[in-house]
Scaffold this active site. Sequence first.
Site, PDB file in Angstrom:
ATOM      1  N   GLU A  62      26.963  77.552  50.595  1.00 36.30           N
ATOM      2  CA  GLU A  62      26.360  77.612  51.925  1.00 36.30           C
ATOM      3  C   GLU A  62      27.380  76.973  52.873  1.00 36.30           C
ATOM      4  OE1 GLU A  62      22.375  76.056  54.255  1.00 36.30           O
ATOM      5  OE2 GLU A  62      22.582  75.639  52.124  1.00 36.30           O
ATOM      6  N   ARG A 288      24.166  69.767  37.289  1.00 32.52           N
ATOM      7  CA  ARG A 288      25.087  69.367  38.350  1.00 32.52           C
ATOM      8  C   ARG A 288      26.044  68.314  37.850  1.00 32.52           C
ATOM      9  NH1 ARG A 288      24.165  69.057  44.070  1.00 32.52           N
ATOM     10  NH2 ARG A 288      22.974  70.914  44.407  1.00 32.52           N
ATOM     11  N   LYS A 298      26.463  67.298  50.552  1.00 34.63           N
ATOM     12  CA  LYS A 298      27.108  67.597  51.825  1.00 34.63           C
ATOM     13  C   LYS A 298      26.456  66.821  52.969  1.00 34.63           C
ATOM     14  CE  LYS A 298      26.953  71.973  50.788  1.00 34.63           C
ATOM     15  NZ  LYS A 298      26.922  73.423  50.819  1.00 34.63           N
TER      16      LYS A 298
HETATM   17  P1  ATP Z   1      24.853  69.988  48.432  1.00 34.71           P
HETATM   18  O1  ATP Z   1      23.656  69.295  47.902  1.00 34.71           O
HETATM   19  O2  ATP Z   1      26.090  69.192  48.318  1.00 34.71           O
HETATM   20  O3  ATP Z   1      24.652  70.540  49.821  1.00 34.71           O
HETATM   21  P2  ATP Z   1      24.390  72.622  47.511  1.00 34.71           P
HETATM   22  O4  ATP Z   1      23.954  72.979  46.149  1.00 34.71           O
HETATM   23  O5  ATP Z   1      23.413  72.747  48.611  1.00 34.71           O
HETATM   24  O6  ATP Z   1      25.063  71.213  47.440  1.00 34.71           O
HETATM   25  P3  ATP Z   1      25.888  75.004  47.945  1.00 34.71           P
HETATM   26  O7  ATP Z   1      26.907  75.276  48.983  1.00 34.71           O
HETATM   27  O8  ATP Z   1      24.587  75.690  48.055  1.00 34.71           O
HETATM   28  O9  ATP Z   1      25.674  73.443  47.906  1.00 34.71           O
HETATM   29  O10 ATP Z   1      26.520  75.206  46.507  1.00 34.71           O
HETATM   30  C1  ATP Z   1      27.323  76.284  46.096  1.00 34.71           C
HETATM   31  C2  ATP Z   1      27.323  76.323  44.598  1.00 34.71           C
HETATM   32  O11 ATP Z   1      27.840  75.102  44.059  1.00 34.71           O
HETATM   33  C3  ATP Z   1      25.913  76.484  44.062  1.00 34.71           C
HETATM   34  O12 ATP Z   1      25.917  77.439  43.024  1.00 34.71           O
HETATM   35  C4  ATP Z   1      25.562  75.107  43.564  1.00 34.71           C
HETATM   36  O13 ATP Z   1      24.658  75.188  42.504  1.00 34.71           O
HETATM   37  C5  ATP Z   1      26.933  74.552  43.132  1.00 34.71           C
HETATM   38  N1  ATP Z   1      26.949  73.092  43.205  1.00 34.71           N
HETATM   39  C6  ATP Z   1      26.632  72.309  44.255  1.00 34.71           C
HETATM   40  N2  ATP Z   1      26.705  70.999  43.929  1.00 34.71           N
HETATM   41  C7  ATP Z   1      27.086  70.950  42.634  1.00 34.71           C
HETATM   42  C8  ATP Z   1      27.333  69.888  41.715  1.00 34.71           C
HETATM   43  N3  ATP Z   1      27.209  68.600  42.049  1.00 34.71           N
HETATM   44  N4  ATP Z   1      27.710  70.209  40.454  1.00 34.71           N
HETATM   45  C9  ATP Z   1      27.869  71.501  40.087  1.00 34.71           C
HETATM   46  N5  ATP Z   1      27.642  72.545  40.903  1.00 34.71           N
HETATM   47  C10 ATP Z   1      27.253  72.290  42.166  1.00 34.71           C
HETATM   48 MG    MG Z   2      22.446  74.612  49.049  1.00 36.30          MG
END
Ligand code: ATP
Ligand code: MG
Length: 584
Positions: A62, A288, A298
């Site tokens: 995202e 994760r 983020k």
């Molecule tokens: P955040 O909580 O940091 O905003 P998010 O999951 O909302 O993380 P996205 O941009 O939606 O962030 O994530 C893109 C991809 O990265 C998704 O498939 C998500 O599952 C993966 N991802 C995000 N954080 C992690 C993590 N800590 N470990 C492994 N994969 C991750």
């Molecule tokens: Mg997300």
Amino acid sequence: MISPLYILAYPCAQPAGVHLFKDIMSKPESSVTVAANFLRTIIQEDLESGKHGSVVTRFPPEPNGYLHIGHAKSICLNFGMAKEFGGVCHLRFDDTNPEKEEQEYIDSIKDDIHWLGFDWDGPVRYASDYFEQLYDWAIHLIKTGKAFVCDLSPEEGREYRGSLTEPGKNSPFRERSIEENLDLFQRMRAGEFAEGERALRAKIDMASPNMNMRDPVLYRIRHAEHHQTGDKWCIYPSYDFTHGQSDAIELITHSMCTLEFEDHRPLYEWFLDNLPVPAKPRQYEFARLNLNYTVTSKRKLKQLVDEGHVSAWDDPRMSTISGFRRRGYTPASIRNFCDMIGVNRAGGIVDLSMLEFCIREDLDANASRAMCVLNPVRVVITNYPEGQTEQLELPRHPKTDMGTRTLPFSREIYIDACDYEDEPPKGYKRLSPGVEVRLRGSYVIRADEAIRDTDGTLLELRCSYDPDTLGKNPEGRKVKGVIHWVPAAESVECEVRLYDRLFKEPNPDKNAEGEDVHFLENVNPDSLVVLKGCRAEPSLADAQAGEGFQFEREGYFCLDSKDSQPGALVFNRTVTLRDSWGAK
Ligand code: ATP
Ligand code: MG
């Protein structure tokens, strides 16, 4: 705002705070080993059984912030598996949320993926590319009686939804006719209604034990500009209504995401079962990455930037990929780290020292050696002829042939003030009155006199050298210590930034007593120490941004990619030579 601790004279002990935190660090003993990855086994079996002819994965960020080390795990998995099995991986921005997204984030995400050594197949994709198709599929659900326009307000919607222990209630608008639903949904798209006035919902089961199946929202009204689609839309599909269908459009074979989406899988499959999609991808969930002393969210990273606790998203203390890059981490070190932690469903917290192990290992093997004196004191070698200079050749690496560098040696040099003691403690192997040490790659010198000002501050050392000790041991006596040095005239002045962990506690959301605290309370005030007036050997004037070095006896460093200028060099400490956290 936490200002960096600027110190001009560097105390010989570690700066305050560096040894505040003791922790038991589990350090991998051998070099990088690849840990188990259950998704590799699944993919392998699917290819062997002929279920899939080739692998297509996707990385779906995202664009609402910079990528962090957790995303690196997902990147290495999605791009890595595709590469390993001769398949392809797509980059697809999950941009269903019009307000939070910015072009800066899109650009940084693309850069980070390339920097990590991966490339996506075909164009950069956006979930918003599929808005028209998703709209048609929403119409399809309405026409088959599986979606309805609901007039409940968002608050009423929440009340009707029930809870984990109580079933929800059917919306009073659930039994609208197909014609009325079609009419209202088209008018939602045309912009006739205000935000929150109406929503399109799936008709599934308000009594489902899985809350995601309780007539979830498919479209919301949002009168907002979108960075890709401009003002074309004022209704936006939900994440759930977008993700699986985007996977289907792109013929994704293995849709790998983190465990919080496990409960969404039945819905993911419901859409694929109830829509005329071209393929039925499968979703797999993995744990994760959580790293101690680090935040990987983020939202929290953005707060650190917005409130000035760090200088930017790529501040070298940040757990962003761009932060690690600016700090001097290499792509290989991060990929090795991801291999080492493996992929499973159990989760847990990974020790930051594992990541540090990976960068040390890479830099030990590949970084050029150099000398830089962090806290310089002038040394005059009184018996060295005035006006004479010798050009000494030193290897760039002790084991690998990386060529040599030239160091001029003459009567005046700098050594580190920490390498001299008037009254040395027992076992001290550096300079003290009457004691000899070897200057790395040069002669043996002996300290004869320390010149101090009235406060006792060391101003200069007078030493003598043994001319018969270049490249050989002195006759009849042993010299125990080797210290680093730079020539006084030809060395270049530089700034050195010493970084430490950004958080004081292994879990930034808890204090030392284990109580919940706001993560900002755990920001380490000594996470940045700036040293001015350091002296680097002349060859370092040619360092390239991001190029890593081992400063002998000091640690691994790289030239800062943002603040360094020719003539005003800035070096970042990437990592110390050893894991000193538990030791000091
Ligand atoms: P955040 O909580 O940091 O905003 P998010 O999951 O909302 O993380 P996205 O941009 O939606 O962030 O994530 C893109 C991809 O990265 C998704 O498939 C998500 O599952 C993966 N991802 C995000 N954080 C992690 C993590 N800590 N470990 C492994 N994969 C991750
Ligand atoms: Mg997300």
